[in-house]
Design a protein around this motif. Sequence first.
Motif, short mmCIF file in Angstrom:
data_model
loop_
_atom_site.label_atom_id
_atom_site.label_comp_id
_atom_site.label_asym_id
_atom_site.label_seq_id
_atom_site.Cartn_x
_atom_site.Cartn_y
_atom_site.Cartn_z
N SER A 129 0.80 -1.08 -0.09
CA SER A 129 -0.05 0.01 0.06
C SER A 129 0.98 1.42 0.02
O SER A 129 2.08 1.03 0.39
CB SER A 129 -0.86 0.04 1.26
OG SER A 129 -0.15 0.40 2.32
N GLU A 130 0.25 2.31 -0.25
CA GLU A 130 1.05 3.46 -0.28
C GLU A 130 1.59 4.17 0.96
O GLU A 130 2.71 4.59 1.11
CB GLU A 130 0.10 4.56 -1.05
CG GLU A 130 -0.04 4.47 -2.46
CD GLU A 130 -0.88 5.66 -3.13
OE1 GLU A 130 -1.20 5.89 -4.27
OE2 GLU A 130 -1.81 6.31 -1.98
N ARG A 131 0.95 3.42 2.01
CA ARG A 131 1.30 3.81 3.41
C ARG A 131 2.38 2.74 3.90
O ARG A 131 2.52 2.88 5.33
CB ARG A 131 0.09 4.25 4.27
CG ARG A 131 -0.79 3.03 4.44
CD ARG A 131 -2.05 3.48 5.16
NE ARG A 131 -3.02 2.14 5.59
CZ ARG A 131 -4.07 2.56 6.03
NH1 ARG A 131 -4.44 3.54 6.46
NH2 ARG A 131 -4.77 1.17 6.24
N ALA A 132 2.67 1.75 3.09
CA ALA A 132 3.75 0.71 3.83
C ALA A 132 4.85 1.22 4.16
O ALA A 132 5.42 2.11 3.28
CB ALA A 132 3.71 -0.64 2.86
N ARG A 133 5.57 0.51 5.13
CA ARG A 133 6.93 1.01 5.49
C ARG A 133 7.58 -0.15 5.92
O ARG A 133 7.08 -0.84 6.78
CB ARG A 133 6.61 2.16 6.61
CG ARG A 133 6.13 3.46 6.37
CD ARG A 133 6.24 4.28 7.59
NE ARG A 133 5.30 3.97 8.52
CZ ARG A 133 5.28 3.78 9.76
NH1 ARG A 133 6.38 4.07 10.50
NH2 ARG A 133 4.38 3.31 10.66
N LEU A 134 8.87 -0.35 5.30
CA LEU A 134 9.76 -1.49 5.54
C LEU A 134 10.93 -0.99 6.36
O LEU A 134 11.55 0.14 5.78
CB LEU A 134 9.73 -2.15 4.34
CG LEU A 134 8.93 -3.05 3.59
CD1 LEU A 134 7.74 -2.05 3.06
CD2 LEU A 134 9.46 -3.74 2.61
N CYS A 135 11.27 -1.76 7.10
CA CYS A 135 12.59 -1.60 7.97
C CYS A 135 13.23 -2.90 8.49
O CYS A 135 12.58 -3.69 9.31
CB CYS A 135 12.56 -0.46 9.08
SG CYS A 135 13.68 -0.18 10.02
N LEU A 136 14.56 -3.19 8.42
CA LEU A 136 15.13 -4.13 9.05
C LEU A 136 15.61 -3.54 10.31
O LEU A 136 16.84 -3.11 10.38
CB LEU A 136 16.32 -4.59 8.07
CG LEU A 136 16.01 -5.79 7.03
CD1 LEU A 136 17.37 -5.98 6.43
CD2 LEU A 136 15.01 -6.97 7.56
N VAL A 137 14.71 -3.52 11.06
CA VAL A 137 14.86 -2.68 12.44
C VAL A 137 16.14 -3.51 13.51
O VAL A 137 16.26 -2.71 14.59
CB VAL A 137 13.68 -2.53 13.17
CG1 VAL A 137 12.98 -3.78 13.56
CG2 VAL A 137 13.53 -1.41 14.31
N PHE A 138 16.43 -4.60 13.21
CA PHE A 138 17.15 -5.48 14.26
C PHE A 138 18.22 -4.72 14.93
O PHE A 138 18.54 -4.68 16.22
CB PHE A 138 17.62 -6.54 13.36
CG PHE A 138 16.81 -7.45 12.91
CD1 PHE A 138 16.23 -8.49 13.57
CD2 PHE A 138 16.46 -7.36 11.56
CE1 PHE A 138 15.43 -9.40 13.21
CE2 PHE A 138 15.28 -8.17 11.03
CZ PHE A 138 14.74 -9.14 11.78
N GLN A 139 19.27 -3.65 14.33
CA GLN A 139 20.33 -3.04 14.85
C GLN A 139 19.60 -2.37 15.94
O GLN A 139 20.62 -1.97 16.90
CB GLN A 139 20.96 -2.33 13.95
CG GLN A 139 21.69 -3.23 12.82
CD GLN A 139 23.02 -4.05 13.33
OE1 GLN A 139 23.35 -3.69 14.49
NE2 GLN A 139 23.07 -5.25 12.91
N ARG A 140 18.50 -1.68 15.99
CA ARG A 140 18.09 -0.80 16.93
C ARG A 140 17.96 -1.63 18.30
O ARG A 140 17.60 -0.83 19.34
CB ARG A 140 16.69 -0.25 16.54
CG ARG A 140 16.87 0.72 15.17
CD ARG A 140 15.43 1.22 14.70
NE ARG A 140 15.25 1.85 13.59
CZ ARG A 140 14.32 2.55 13.21
NH1 ARG A 140 13.24 2.66 13.83
NH2 ARG A 140 14.39 3.14 11.88
N VAL A 141 17.65 -2.62 18.18
CA VAL A 141 17.59 -3.35 19.41
C VAL A 141 18.68 -4.52 19.69
O VAL A 141 18.64 -5.65 20.46
CB VAL A 141 15.93 -4.36 19.49
CG1 VAL A 141 15.20 -3.38 19.58
CG2 VAL A 141 16.01 -5.25 18.15
N GLY A 142 19.70 -4.23 18.99
CA GLY A 142 20.82 -5.04 19.12
C GLY A 142 21.00 -6.35 18.58
O GLY A 142 21.45 -7.42 19.21
N LEU A 143 20.16 -6.67 17.64
CA LEU A 143 20.20 -7.90 16.93
C LEU A 143 20.60 -8.05 15.55
O LEU A 143 20.66 -6.94 14.78
CB LEU A 143 18.87 -8.49 17.15
CG LEU A 143 18.14 -8.73 18.56
CD1 LEU A 143 16.59 -8.91 18.44
CD2 LEU A 143 18.80 -9.89 19.25
N SER A 144 20.64 -9.02 14.79
CA SER A 144 20.83 -9.31 13.65
C SER A 144 19.75 -9.91 12.91
O SER A 144 18.85 -10.54 13.52
CB SER A 144 22.30 -10.37 13.58
OG SER A 144 22.29 -10.80 12.18
#
Length: 268
Positions: A129-144
């Motif tokens: 959708s036009e409002r979709a947002r994708l992120c490999l957020v893992f580094q923000r919580v100290g993960l791979s």
Amino acid sequence: MYDYETILCDVADDSVATLTLNRPASLNAISRLMADEMTDALARLAAEASLRVLILRGAGEAFCAGGDVRDMASQGTRSSTEALDSMARYRRMTLALHGFQRPVIAAVDGVAFGAGMSLVLLADLVLLSERARLCLVFQRVGLSPDCAALYTLPRLVGLQQAKALALSAREIGAIEAQAMGLALEVLPWQKLYERANQLATAVAKGSPAALSLTKQALDASLQSDLPTMLAMEAAAQAIALTSEDHRAAVRAFVRKEGNRYVWPARSD
């Protein structure tokens, strides 16, 4: 169709299944129970002989916020061995989705973060959708990254771009994701699920043997050489040529009855 606590699993007309991540209050975050239920549902759907395509979506206004951090915190401090053992359920879920032999269409609205983005990367066709947002957020919580993102992402966007997305934990919008090759189409959110069902209905009219064989061969192509792929093509054609779906399509062609397998154009 099947009764679960954290997902919904429905089959329409015996040919199109919809698997919905159903924890909208937590943006469909993947808990341990959800991972187990998804693995079970995918195994059951794989056993449905008449099933031809799967739609993967999230309930509410999000696809999936990733792993359930509160669920992780409730497990307390763990050793690396205990953590490795706990990852087994997510590995089973990942392998079940990656190995699903019918085409998988991901319909993504809102956030697809962390493992949620990993699930998107495992789909065969991705609609955003036009409002979709994708992120490999893992580094923000100290993960791979996990759930096969380290395998799928470089194959979709190239190694350097994959490293940039994984290391930066940078959020990308739908248009940028499509430009990177992560999505087939971007649609108004009101049209997202209508389009997913439209494509699923079209795909479901195809030969199940040809659909499965094509998907399996393409999935193997980036790890194979030309002789291997030529052999796989020949084997796939040998199977498809003996199917009733192929014979029916040939009869329709000879009789000029038209092609029932038509990719639908967008209407918006």
